[in-house]
Design a protein around this motif. Structure first.
Motif, mmCIF file in Angstrom:
data_model
loop_
_atom_site.group_PDB
_atom_site.id
_atom_site.type_symbol
_atom_site.label_atom_id
_atom_site.label_comp_id
_atom_site.label_asym_id
_atom_site.label_seq_id
_atom_site.Cartn_x
_atom_site.Cartn_y
_atom_site.Cartn_z
ATOM 1 N N ALA A 22 0.909 -1.166 -0.002
ATOM 2 C CA ALA A 22 0.093 0.086 0.127
ATOM 3 C C ALA A 22 1.006 1.407 -0.199
ATOM 4 N N ARG A 23 1.941 1.052 0.765
ATOM 5 C CA ARG A 23 2.849 2.445 0.809
ATOM 6 C C ARG A 23 3.623 2.487 -0.424
ATOM 7 N N ALA A 24 3.839 1.523 -1.190
ATOM 8 C CA ALA A 24 4.542 1.539 -2.413
ATOM 9 C C ALA A 24 3.368 2.482 -3.686
ATOM 10 N N LEU A 25 2.191 1.860 -3.602
ATOM 11 C CA LEU A 25 1.193 2.327 -4.167
ATOM 12 C C LEU A 25 0.957 3.724 -4.157
ATOM 13 N N ALA A 26 0.840 4.301 -2.787
ATOM 14 C CA ALA A 26 0.745 5.676 -2.439
ATOM 15 C C ALA A 26 1.730 6.529 -3.086
ATOM 16 N N LEU A 27 2.935 5.901 -2.907
ATOM 17 C CA LEU A 27 4.276 6.776 -3.535
ATOM 18 C C LEU A 27 4.173 6.945 -4.786
ATOM 19 N N ALA A 28 3.772 5.804 -5.503
ATOM 20 C CA ALA A 28 3.702 5.831 -7.050
ATOM 21 C C ALA A 28 2.573 6.655 -7.386
ATOM 22 N N THR A 29 1.540 6.759 -6.839
ATOM 23 C CA THR A 29 0.681 7.748 -7.085
ATOM 24 C C THR A 29 0.905 9.148 -7.098
ATOM 25 N N LEU A 30 1.530 9.442 -5.748
ATOM 26 C CA LEU A 30 2.358 10.842 -5.773
ATOM 27 C C LEU A 30 3.038 11.308 -6.719
ATOM 28 N N VAL A 31 3.891 10.259 -6.982
ATOM 29 C CA VAL A 31 4.778 10.619 -8.354
ATOM 30 C C VAL A 31 4.093 10.965 -9.429
ATOM 31 N N LEU A 32 3.137 10.208 -10.061
ATOM 32 C CA LEU A 32 2.666 10.380 -11.184
ATOM 33 C C LEU A 32 1.812 11.611 -11.317
ATOM 34 N N SER A 33 1.094 11.621 -10.275
ATOM 35 C CA SER A 33 0.131 12.827 -10.218
ATOM 36 C C SER A 33 0.865 14.106 -9.948
ATOM 37 N N GLY A 34 2.096 13.953 -9.019
ATOM 38 C CA GLY A 34 2.692 15.182 -9.038
ATOM 39 C C GLY A 34 3.440 15.656 -10.394
ATOM 40 N N LEU A 35 3.739 14.721 -11.218
ATOM 41 C CA LEU A 35 4.275 15.333 -12.566
ATOM 42 C C LEU A 35 3.203 16.142 -13.154
ATOM 43 N N GLN A 36 2.112 15.378 -13.308
ATOM 44 C CA GLN A 36 0.881 16.087 -13.961
ATOM 45 C C GLN A 36 0.520 17.449 -13.376
ATOM 46 N N LEU A 37 0.616 17.712 -11.974
ATOM 47 C CA LEU A 37 0.267 18.856 -11.405
ATOM 48 C C LEU A 37 1.159 19.841 -11.749
ATOM 49 N N MET A 38 2.597 19.312 -11.929
ATOM 50 C CA MET A 38 3.568 20.405 -12.107
ATOM 51 C C MET A 38 3.563 20.957 -13.631
ATOM 52 N N VAL A 39 3.117 20.086 -14.475
ATOM 53 C CA VAL A 39 3.049 20.628 -15.862
ATOM 54 C C VAL A 39 1.828 21.441 -16.136
ATOM 55 N N VAL A 40 0.895 20.862 -15.435
ATOM 56 C CA VAL A 40 -0.414 21.920 -15.658
ATOM 57 C C VAL A 40 -0.142 23.391 -14.827
ATOM 58 N N LEU A 41 0.287 23.365 -13.712
ATOM 59 C CA LEU A 41 0.760 24.355 -12.971
ATOM 60 C C LEU A 41 1.614 25.393 -13.754
#
Length: 501
Positions: A22-41
Protein backbone atom coordinates in the motif's frame (compact mmCIF):
# COMPACT_ATOMS: atom_id res chain seq x y z
CA UNK A 1 -6.55 23.15 -22.38
CA UNK A 2 -3.80 21.57 -20.30
CA UNK A 3 -1.68 18.55 -21.59
CA UNK A 4 -3.10 15.05 -21.07
CA UNK A 5 -0.41 12.39 -21.49
CA UNK A 6 -0.71 9.83 -24.22
CA UNK A 7 -0.88 6.12 -23.65
CA UNK A 8 -0.89 3.52 -26.40
CA UNK A 9 -1.99 -0.08 -26.33
CA UNK A 10 1.61 -1.05 -25.82
CA UNK A 11 1.29 0.55 -22.39
CA UNK A 12 -0.64 -2.53 -21.35
CA UNK A 13 1.40 -5.07 -23.22
CA UNK A 14 4.92 -4.04 -22.36
CA UNK A 15 4.68 -4.24 -18.61
CA UNK A 16 2.43 -6.19 -16.31
CA UNK A 17 1.21 -4.75 -13.05
CA UNK A 18 2.45 -6.81 -10.12
CA UNK A 19 1.41 -6.75 -6.46
CA UNK A 20 2.82 -3.81 -4.51
CA UNK A 21 2.50 -2.71 -0.90
CA UNK A 22 0.00 0.00 0.00
CA UNK A 23 2.88 2.37 0.79
CA UNK A 24 4.52 1.74 -2.59
CA UNK A 25 1.22 2.31 -4.38
CA UNK A 26 0.69 5.57 -2.50
CA UNK A 27 4.17 6.77 -3.43
CA UNK A 28 3.66 5.80 -7.07
CA UNK A 29 0.39 7.74 -7.12
CA UNK A 30 2.15 10.75 -5.60
CA UNK A 31 4.95 10.61 -8.18
CA UNK A 32 2.76 10.28 -11.26
CA UNK A 33 0.10 12.76 -10.20
CA UNK A 34 2.82 15.15 -9.05
CA UNK A 35 4.22 15.29 -12.56
CA UNK A 36 0.78 16.08 -13.98
CA UNK A 37 0.25 18.79 -11.38
CA UNK A 38 3.64 20.37 -12.12
CA UNK A 39 3.05 20.47 -15.88
CA UNK A 40 -0.45 21.93 -15.51
CA UNK A 41 0.75 24.53 -13.00
CA UNK A 42 3.55 25.58 -15.33
CA UNK A 43 1.17 26.10 -18.22
CA UNK A 44 -1.23 28.17 -16.12
CA UNK A 45 1.18 30.45 -14.29
CA UNK A 46 3.21 31.39 -17.37
CA UNK A 47 0.32 33.49 -18.68
CA UNK A 48 0.10 35.48 -15.45
CA UNK A 49 3.82 36.23 -15.52
CA UNK A 50 3.94 37.63 -19.07
CA UNK A 51 3.37 41.27 -18.13
CA UNK A 52 5.99 41.57 -15.34
CA UNK A 53 8.38 39.32 -17.23
CA UNK A 54 8.18 41.51 -20.35
CA UNK A 55 8.75 44.63 -18.26
CA UNK A 56 11.78 43.31 -16.36
CA UNK A 57 13.57 41.74 -19.34
CA UNK A 58 12.46 44.46 -21.79
CA UNK A 59 11.01 41.91 -24.20
CA UNK A 60 9.39 42.88 -27.47
CA UNK A 61 5.83 41.69 -28.05
CA UNK A 62 7.22 38.95 -30.28
CA UNK A 63 9.70 37.90 -27.59
CA UNK A 64 6.91 37.83 -25.03
CA UNK A 65 4.86 35.49 -27.22
CA UNK A 66 7.88 33.23 -27.71
CA UNK A 67 7.94 32.58 -23.96
CA UNK A 68 4.73 30.62 -24.49
CA UNK A 69 5.19 29.29 -28.00
CA UNK A 70 8.73 27.90 -27.57
CA UNK A 71 7.46 25.58 -24.83
CA UNK A 72 4.31 24.54 -26.69
CA UNK A 73 6.11 23.89 -29.98
CA UNK A 74 8.70 21.64 -28.37
CA UNK A 75 6.09 19.84 -26.29
CA UNK A 76 3.59 19.34 -29.11
CA UNK A 77 6.12 18.57 -31.80
CA UNK A 78 8.00 15.94 -29.80
CA UNK A 79 5.14 14.43 -27.78
CA UNK A 80 4.56 11.46 -30.10
CA UNK A 81 8.28 10.69 -30.18
CA UNK A 82 8.39 10.96 -26.38
CA UNK A 83 5.77 8.24 -26.08
CA UNK A 84 7.73 5.99 -28.42
CA UNK A 85 10.91 6.55 -26.38
CA UNK A 86 9.13 5.18 -23.33
CA UNK A 87 8.04 2.11 -25.29
CA UNK A 88 11.56 1.53 -26.62
CA UNK A 89 13.80 2.28 -23.64
CA UNK A 90 11.58 1.73 -20.60
CA UNK A 91 8.97 4.07 -19.19
CA UNK A 92 10.48 4.54 -15.75
CA UNK A 93 13.84 5.44 -17.25
CA UNK A 94 12.36 7.95 -19.69
CA UNK A 95 9.96 9.37 -17.11
CA UNK A 96 12.84 10.17 -14.76
CA UNK A 97 14.92 11.58 -17.62
CA UNK A 98 12.05 13.80 -18.74
CA UNK A 99 11.29 15.08 -15.24
CA UNK A 100 14.98 15.73 -14.66
CA UNK A 101 15.28 17.71 -17.89
CA UNK A 102 12.11 19.67 -17.12
CA UNK A 103 13.44 20.50 -13.64
CA UNK A 104 16.84 21.61 -14.94
CA UNK A 105 15.19 23.75 -17.61
CA UNK A 106 12.94 25.32 -14.95
CA UNK A 107 16.05 26.34 -13.03
CA UNK A 108 17.47 27.96 -16.17
CA UNK A 109 14.18 29.81 -16.73
CA UNK A 110 14.24 31.17 -13.20
CA UNK A 111 17.84 32.35 -13.59
CA UNK A 112 17.38 33.79 -17.11
CA UNK A 113 18.94 37.20 -17.65
CA UNK A 114 17.85 37.87 -21.23
CA UNK A 115 15.33 36.93 -23.89
CA UNK A 116 17.46 34.30 -25.62
CA UNK A 117 18.25 32.42 -22.41
CA UNK A 118 14.63 32.42 -21.28
CA UNK A 119 13.16 31.28 -24.60
CA UNK A 120 15.81 28.58 -24.99
CA UNK A 121 15.14 27.29 -21.48
CA UNK A 122 11.38 27.27 -22.13
CA UNK A 123 11.96 25.17 -25.25
CA UNK A 124 14.06 22.77 -23.15
CA UNK A 125 11.19 22.57 -20.67
CA UNK A 126 8.95 21.54 -23.55
CA UNK A 127 11.36 18.77 -24.52
CA UNK A 128 11.39 17.46 -20.95
CA UNK A 129 7.59 17.51 -20.78
CA UNK A 130 7.36 15.74 -24.14
CA UNK A 131 9.47 12.89 -22.74
CA UNK A 132 7.92 12.62 -19.26
CA UNK A 133 4.26 13.36 -19.87
CA UNK A 134 3.44 10.63 -22.44
CA UNK A 135 4.88 7.97 -20.15
CA UNK A 136 3.09 9.04 -16.96
CA UNK A 137 -0.39 7.69 -17.65
CA UNK A 138 1.10 4.59 -19.27
CA UNK A 139 2.98 3.98 -16.02
CA UNK A 140 -0.31 4.09 -14.16
CA UNK A 141 -1.46 1.12 -16.27
CA UNK A 142 1.71 -0.87 -15.63
CA UNK A 143 2.13 0.03 -11.93
CA UNK A 144 -1.37 -0.57 -10.62
CA UNK A 145 -3.36 -3.78 -10.92
CA UNK A 146 -6.53 -3.58 -13.00
CA UNK A 147 -9.58 -2.78 -10.94
CA UNK A 148 -10.19 -0.40 -8.01
CA UNK A 149 -6.50 0.40 -7.40
CA UNK A 150 -5.89 1.50 -10.98
CA UNK A 151 -9.22 3.32 -11.15
CA UNK A 152 -8.33 5.34 -8.05
CA UNK A 153 -4.89 6.18 -9.44
CA UNK A 154 -6.37 7.33 -12.75
CA UNK A 155 -8.96 9.43 -10.90
CA UNK A 156 -6.27 11.14 -8.81
CA UNK A 157 -4.11 11.64 -11.89
CA UNK A 158 -7.00 13.22 -13.84
CA UNK A 159 -8.01 15.38 -10.88
CA UNK A 160 -4.60 17.03 -10.93
CA UNK A 161 -5.58 18.82 -14.13
CA UNK A 162 -8.50 20.54 -12.43
CA UNK A 163 -6.63 21.16 -9.20
CA UNK A 164 -3.60 22.47 -11.07
CA UNK A 165 -5.68 24.81 -13.22
CA UNK A 166 -7.31 26.55 -10.24
CA UNK A 167 -4.31 26.34 -7.90
CA UNK A 168 -2.10 27.69 -10.68
CA UNK A 169 -4.23 30.82 -10.97
CA UNK A 170 -3.95 31.58 -7.26
CA UNK A 171 -0.47 30.26 -6.47
CA UNK A 172 0.93 31.58 -9.76
CA UNK A 173 -0.48 35.02 -9.12
CA UNK A 174 0.95 35.09 -5.61
CA UNK A 175 4.40 33.90 -6.72
CA UNK A 176 4.49 36.30 -9.66
CA UNK A 177 3.66 39.17 -7.35
CA UNK A 178 6.88 38.39 -5.48
CA UNK A 179 8.89 37.73 -8.66
CA UNK A 180 8.12 36.04 -11.97
CA UNK A 181 11.23 33.93 -11.45
CA UNK A 182 9.53 31.97 -8.67
CA UNK A 183 6.95 30.45 -11.01
CA UNK A 184 9.83 28.54 -12.57
CA UNK A 185 12.04 28.05 -9.52
CA UNK A 186 9.17 26.44 -7.59
CA UNK A 187 9.41 23.52 -10.04
CA UNK A 188 12.97 22.71 -8.91
CA UNK A 189 12.25 21.26 -5.44
CA UNK A 190 9.04 19.63 -6.72
CA UNK A 191 10.89 18.03 -9.63
CA UNK A 192 13.73 16.79 -7.42
CA UNK A 193 11.26 15.16 -5.01
CA UNK A 194 9.48 13.47 -7.92
CA UNK A 195 12.75 12.10 -9.30
CA UNK A 196 13.92 10.77 -5.91
CA UNK A 197 10.57 9.13 -5.15
CA UNK A 198 10.28 7.73 -8.69
CA UNK A 199 13.56 5.85 -8.32
CA UNK A 200 12.04 3.70 -5.59
CA UNK A 201 8.29 3.89 -6.19
CA UNK A 202 8.09 3.01 -9.89
CA UNK A 203 8.94 -0.27 -11.59
CA UNK A 204 10.64 -0.43 -14.93
CA UNK A 205 8.63 -1.76 -17.84
CA UNK A 206 9.97 -4.12 -20.45
CA UNK A 207 11.14 -2.34 -23.58
CA UNK A 208 10.12 -3.01 -27.13
CA UNK A 209 12.72 -1.72 -29.56
CA UNK A 210 10.71 -0.12 -32.34
CA UNK A 211 12.02 1.99 -35.19
CA UNK A 212 11.91 5.58 -33.95
CA UNK A 213 10.70 8.21 -36.38
CA UNK A 214 13.21 10.83 -35.23
CA UNK A 215 13.37 12.57 -38.66
CA UNK A 216 9.59 12.96 -38.64
CA UNK A 217 9.53 14.51 -35.17
CA UNK A 218 12.35 16.94 -35.99
CA UNK A 219 10.86 17.95 -39.35
CA UNK A 220 7.40 18.54 -37.87
CA UNK A 221 8.78 20.63 -35.00
CA UNK A 222 11.11 22.72 -37.18
CA UNK A 223 8.42 23.22 -39.82
CA UNK A 224 5.92 24.54 -37.28
CA UNK A 225 8.65 26.66 -35.68
CA UNK A 226 9.51 28.27 -39.03
CA UNK A 227 5.89 29.21 -39.68
CA UNK A 228 5.40 30.51 -36.14
CA UNK A 229 8.62 32.55 -36.36
CA UNK A 230 7.51 34.20 -39.59
CA UNK A 231 4.04 35.02 -38.27
CA UNK A 232 5.32 36.22 -34.89
CA UNK A 233 8.13 38.43 -36.18
CA UNK A 234 6.27 39.74 -39.25
CA UNK A 235 4.63 42.80 -37.63
CA UNK A 236 7.90 44.03 -36.11
CA UNK A 237 10.47 43.06 -38.76
CA UNK A 238 8.13 43.77 -41.67
CA UNK A 239 6.32 41.22 -43.83
CA UNK A 240 8.80 41.82 -46.64
CA UNK A 241 11.80 41.04 -44.42
CA UNK A 242 14.03 38.27 -45.83
CA UNK A 243 14.06 36.60 -42.40
CA UNK A 244 10.25 36.51 -42.26
CA UNK A 245 9.78 35.31 -45.84
CA UNK A 246 12.60 32.78 -45.47
CA UNK A 247 11.12 31.37 -42.24
CA UNK A 248 7.66 31.00 -43.73
CA UNK A 249 8.95 29.32 -46.89
CA UNK A 250 11.27 27.04 -44.91
CA UNK A 251 8.42 26.07 -42.59
CA UNK A 252 6.14 25.09 -45.47
CA UNK A 253 8.93 23.16 -47.21
CA UNK A 254 9.89 21.28 -44.04
CA UNK A 255 6.28 20.29 -43.39
CA UNK A 256 6.04 19.06 -46.99
CA UNK A 257 9.15 16.95 -46.50
CA UNK A 258 7.66 15.69 -43.22
CA UNK A 259 4.61 14.35 -45.06
CA UNK A 260 6.86 12.55 -47.56
CA UNK A 261 8.94 11.04 -44.76
CA UNK A 262 5.82 9.83 -42.95
CA UNK A 263 4.64 7.95 -46.05
CA UNK A 264 7.86 5.93 -46.12
CA UNK A 265 8.66 5.61 -42.41
CA UNK A 266 8.68 2.10 -40.94
CA UNK A 267 6.89 3.26 -37.79
CA UNK A 268 5.50 6.73 -38.66
CA UNK A 269 4.44 9.21 -36.00
CA UNK A 270 1.50 10.16 -38.21
CA UNK A 271 -0.09 7.05 -39.78
CA UNK A 272 -2.14 8.33 -42.73
CA UNK A 273 -4.52 5.39 -42.46
CA UNK A 274 -6.02 7.07 -39.40
CA UNK A 275 -7.18 10.01 -41.54
CA UNK A 276 -9.32 8.10 -44.01
CA UNK A 277 -12.48 8.96 -42.09
CA UNK A 278 -13.69 12.47 -43.03
CA UNK A 279 -15.49 12.82 -39.71
CA UNK A 280 -12.21 12.32 -37.90
CA UNK A 281 -10.41 14.86 -40.07
CA UNK A 282 -13.11 17.41 -39.25
CA UNK A 283 -12.64 16.53 -35.57
CA UNK A 284 -8.90 17.21 -35.71
CA UNK A 285 -9.54 20.56 -37.42
CA UNK A 286 -11.99 21.54 -34.69
CA UNK A 287 -9.54 20.43 -31.99
CA UNK A 288 -6.74 22.46 -33.58
CA UNK A 289 -8.75 25.69 -33.62
CA UNK A 290 -10.21 25.10 -30.15
CA UNK A 291 -6.63 24.78 -28.90
CA UNK A 292 -5.79 28.09 -30.58
CA UNK A 293 -8.67 29.81 -28.78
CA UNK A 294 -7.73 28.60 -25.31
CA UNK A 295 -4.00 29.23 -25.65
CA UNK A 296 -4.35 32.76 -27.08
CA UNK A 297 -7.30 33.87 -24.97
CA UNK A 298 -5.53 33.21 -21.67
CA UNK A 299 -2.43 35.14 -22.76
CA UNK A 300 -4.12 38.30 -24.02
CA UNK A 301 -6.74 38.61 -21.29
CA UNK A 302 -3.98 38.22 -18.67
CA UNK A 303 -2.02 40.99 -20.38
CA UNK A 304 -5.08 43.24 -20.69
CA UNK A 305 -6.11 43.09 -17.04
CA UNK A 306 -2.52 43.71 -15.84
CA UNK A 307 -1.17 46.20 -18.38
CA UNK A 308 -4.38 48.16 -19.04
CA UNK A 309 -6.61 47.68 -15.99
CA UNK A 310 -3.69 47.69 -13.55
CA UNK A 311 -4.43 44.38 -11.82
CA UNK A 312 -1.67 42.77 -9.81
CA UNK A 313 -0.70 39.22 -10.85
CA UNK A 314 -2.65 37.81 -7.88
CA UNK A 315 -5.73 39.82 -8.79
CA UNK A 316 -5.40 38.64 -12.38
CA UNK A 317 -5.23 35.02 -11.23
CA UNK A 318 -8.30 35.38 -9.05
CA UNK A 319 -10.13 37.09 -11.91
CA UNK A 320 -9.70 33.92 -14.00
CA UNK A 321 -11.15 31.55 -11.38
CA UNK A 322 -14.74 31.84 -12.74
CA UNK A 323 -13.43 30.60 -16.10
CA UNK A 324 -12.28 27.35 -14.46
CA UNK A 325 -15.63 26.86 -12.75
CA UNK A 326 -17.57 27.63 -15.94
CA UNK A 327 -15.42 25.19 -17.87
CA UNK A 328 -15.72 22.50 -15.21
CA UNK A 329 -19.51 22.78 -14.97
CA UNK A 330 -20.00 22.69 -18.73
CA UNK A 331 -17.54 19.81 -19.11
CA UNK A 332 -19.49 17.72 -16.62
CA UNK A 333 -22.76 18.44 -18.43
CA UNK A 334 -21.23 17.90 -21.85
CA UNK A 335 -19.75 14.56 -20.82
CA UNK A 336 -23.23 13.26 -19.98
CA UNK A 337 -24.99 14.88 -22.95
CA UNK A 338 -22.43 13.50 -25.43
CA UNK A 339 -23.99 10.04 -25.09
CA UNK A 340 -27.47 11.39 -25.85
CA UNK A 341 -27.02 14.28 -28.27
CA UNK A 342 -25.07 14.30 -31.53
CA UNK A 343 -21.66 15.62 -30.47
CA UNK A 344 -21.46 18.15 -33.30
CA UNK A 345 -24.37 20.10 -31.79
CA UNK A 346 -22.59 20.36 -28.45
CA UNK A 347 -19.45 21.63 -30.15
CA UNK A 348 -21.41 24.05 -32.33
CA UNK A 349 -23.34 25.39 -29.33
CA UNK A 350 -20.12 25.89 -27.37
CA UNK A 351 -18.51 27.59 -30.37
CA UNK A 352 -21.45 29.97 -30.79
CA UNK A 353 -21.28 30.91 -27.10
CA UNK A 354 -17.53 31.50 -27.37
CA UNK A 355 -17.76 33.49 -30.60
CA UNK A 356 -20.52 35.80 -29.37
CA UNK A 357 -18.86 36.33 -25.97
CA UNK A 358 -15.44 37.04 -27.45
CA UNK A 359 -16.80 39.50 -29.99
CA UNK A 360 -18.56 41.33 -27.18
CA UNK A 361 -15.40 41.21 -25.09
CA UNK A 362 -13.40 42.77 -27.92
CA UNK A 363 -15.32 46.03 -27.37
CA UNK A 364 -13.97 46.46 -23.82
CA UNK A 365 -11.54 49.23 -22.89
CA UNK A 366 -9.84 50.58 -19.78
CA UNK A 367 -13.19 51.67 -18.29
CA UNK A 368 -14.57 48.12 -17.96
CA UNK A 369 -15.52 46.96 -14.45
CA UNK A 370 -14.88 43.45 -13.16
CA UNK A 371 -18.40 43.15 -11.67
CA UNK A 372 -20.55 42.40 -13.49
CA UNK A 373 -19.01 42.69 -16.97
CA UNK A 374 -15.69 40.85 -16.76
CA UNK A 375 -16.94 38.33 -14.23
CA UNK A 376 -19.89 37.26 -16.36
CA UNK A 377 -17.83 37.29 -19.55
CA UNK A 378 -15.09 35.07 -18.10
CA UNK A 379 -17.69 32.66 -16.69
CA UNK A 380 -19.65 32.43 -19.96
CA UNK A 381 -16.57 31.95 -22.14
CA UNK A 382 -15.41 29.17 -19.80
CA UNK A 383 -18.81 27.53 -20.12
CA UNK A 384 -18.60 27.67 -23.92
CA UNK A 385 -15.13 26.16 -23.90
CA UNK A 386 -16.19 23.32 -21.62
CA UNK A 387 -19.25 22.54 -23.74
CA UNK A 388 -17.18 22.33 -26.92
CA UNK A 389 -13.97 20.60 -25.90
CA UNK A 390 -15.29 17.50 -24.12
CA UNK A 391 -16.95 15.80 -27.13
CA UNK A 392 -14.02 16.40 -29.49
CA UNK A 393 -11.51 13.90 -28.03
CA UNK A 394 -14.32 11.33 -27.93
CA UNK A 395 -15.06 11.96 -31.61
CA UNK A 396 -11.37 11.40 -32.34
CA UNK A 397 -11.66 7.79 -31.12
CA UNK A 398 -15.27 7.06 -32.09
CA UNK A 399 -15.82 3.92 -34.14
CA UNK A 400 -12.27 2.53 -33.96
CA UNK A 401 -10.73 -0.63 -32.57
CA UNK A 402 -9.15 -0.72 -29.12
CA UNK A 403 -5.63 -0.77 -30.60
CA UNK A 404 -6.24 2.59 -32.36
CA UNK A 405 -7.48 4.53 -29.33
CA UNK A 406 -3.97 5.35 -28.07
CA UNK A 407 -2.55 6.67 -31.37
CA UNK A 408 -5.69 8.68 -32.16
CA UNK A 409 -5.82 10.20 -28.66
CA UNK A 410 -2.17 11.17 -29.04
CA UNK A 411 -2.75 12.83 -32.42
CA UNK A 412 -5.73 14.72 -30.99
CA UNK A 413 -3.56 15.98 -28.15
CA UNK A 414 -0.82 17.04 -30.56
CA UNK A 415 -3.38 18.89 -32.72
CA UNK A 416 -4.60 20.78 -29.65
CA UNK A 417 -1.10 21.52 -28.37
CA UNK A 418 0.24 22.76 -31.72
CA UNK A 419 -2.94 24.73 -32.39
CA UNK A 420 -1.96 26.92 -29.43
CA UNK A 421 1.37 28.38 -30.61
CA UNK A 422 0.32 28.58 -34.26
CA UNK A 423 -2.90 30.32 -33.27
CA UNK A 424 -1.02 32.67 -30.94
CA UNK A 425 1.38 33.56 -33.75
CA UNK A 426 -1.45 34.57 -36.08
CA UNK A 427 -3.57 36.29 -33.42
CA UNK A 428 -0.50 37.96 -31.92
CA UNK A 429 0.42 39.33 -35.36
CA UNK A 430 -3.10 40.77 -35.69
CA UNK A 431 -2.91 42.32 -32.22
CA UNK A 432 0.52 43.89 -32.77
CA UNK A 433 -0.46 45.21 -36.21
CA UNK A 434 -3.61 46.75 -34.69
CA UNK A 435 -1.57 48.40 -31.92
CA UNK A 436 0.98 49.85 -34.34
CA UNK A 437 -1.70 51.10 -36.74
CA UNK A 438 -3.13 53.18 -33.86
CA UNK A 439 0.22 54.77 -33.06
CA UNK A 440 1.28 52.27 -30.45
CA UNK A 441 4.60 50.54 -30.07
CA UNK A 442 5.54 46.98 -29.12
CA UNK A 443 7.45 46.43 -25.92
CA UNK A 444 7.13 46.92 -22.15
CA UNK A 445 4.18 49.12 -21.12
CA UNK A 446 6.30 50.95 -18.54
CA UNK A 447 7.93 52.89 -21.37
CA UNK A 448 4.65 53.85 -23.10
CA UNK A 449 2.75 57.13 -23.09
CA UNK A 450 -0.96 57.17 -22.22
CA UNK A 451 -1.87 57.19 -25.92
CA UNK A 452 0.44 54.27 -26.66
CA UNK A 453 -0.97 52.31 -23.74
CA UNK A 454 -4.50 52.89 -25.07
CA UNK A 455 -3.35 51.58 -28.45
CA UNK A 456 -1.84 48.55 -26.72
CA UNK A 457 -5.14 47.86 -25.01
CA UNK A 458 -6.92 48.10 -28.36
CA UNK A 459 -4.50 45.54 -29.73
CA UNK A 460 -5.11 43.16 -26.83
CA UNK A 461 -8.88 43.37 -27.34
CA UNK A 462 -8.53 42.98 -31.11
CA UNK A 463 -6.86 39.66 -30.31
CA UNK A 464 -10.25 38.53 -29.00
CA UNK A 465 -11.63 39.03 -32.51
CA UNK A 466 -8.96 36.58 -33.72
CA UNK A 467 -9.99 34.15 -30.95
CA UNK A 468 -13.64 34.52 -32.01
CA UNK A 469 -12.74 33.69 -35.60
CA UNK A 470 -10.91 30.55 -34.46
CA UNK A 471 -13.92 29.56 -32.34
CA UNK A 472 -16.21 30.05 -35.32
CA UNK A 473 -13.95 27.91 -37.55
CA UNK A 474 -14.02 25.16 -34.92
CA UNK A 475 -17.81 25.32 -34.92
CA UNK A 476 -18.00 25.19 -38.72
CA UNK A 477 -15.66 22.19 -38.80
CA UNK A 478 -17.87 20.50 -36.19
CA UNK A 479 -20.83 20.65 -38.60
CA UNK A 480 -19.00 18.05 -40.72
CA UNK A 481 -18.61 15.64 -37.79
CA UNK A 482 -21.29 13.00 -38.36
CA UNK A 483 -20.55 10.66 -35.47
CA UNK A 484 -23.69 9.65 -33.61
CA UNK A 485 -24.27 9.85 -29.88
CA UNK A 486 -24.19 6.03 -29.79
CA UNK A 487 -20.71 5.98 -31.35
CA UNK A 488 -19.51 8.56 -28.84
CA UNK A 489 -20.99 6.55 -25.96
CA UNK A 490 -19.10 3.50 -27.23
CA UNK A 491 -15.93 5.60 -27.42
CA UNK A 492 -16.39 6.62 -23.78
CA UNK A 493 -16.66 2.99 -22.74
CA UNK A 494 -13.71 1.99 -24.93
CA UNK A 495 -11.54 4.69 -23.35
CA UNK A 496 -12.47 3.54 -19.85
CA UNK A 497 -11.76 -0.05 -20.82
CA UNK A 498 -8.38 0.86 -22.33
CA UNK A 499 -7.39 2.70 -19.13
CA UNK A 500 -8.58 0.10 -16.65
CA UNK A 501 -7.50 -3.16 -18.34
Amino acid sequence: MEPVPYTSETAHASGAARPMTARALALATLVLSGLQLMVVLDGTVANLALAPLQSELALSDAGRNWVLTSYALAFGGLMLLGGRLGDSFGRKRMFIAGVGLFTFASLLCGLATNEVMLIGARALQGVGAAIASPTALALVATTFAAGPARNRAIAVFAAMTGVGSIAGLILGGALTQVSWRWIFLINVPIGLVIVVLALGALRETSSERLALDVPGAILATLGCTGIVFGLTEGPELGWGSPAVIGALVAGVVLLGIFLLVERRAENPLLPFVLFRNKNRVATFVAIFFAGAVMFSLAAFVALFVQDVLGYTPLQAGLAFVPFAFGLGGAAAASSKLAARVQPRWLVVTGSVIMTASLLYGSTMDETVQYFPTLFVLVLVVGFGVGLAVVPLPLCAVAGVGAHEIGPLSAIAQVAQTLGGPIGLAVIGALATSRTMSLGGTPGPVADMTAAQLTAQGEGYMFALVGCAICAAIAGIAALFIRFTSEEVAQAQEAEKSAQTR
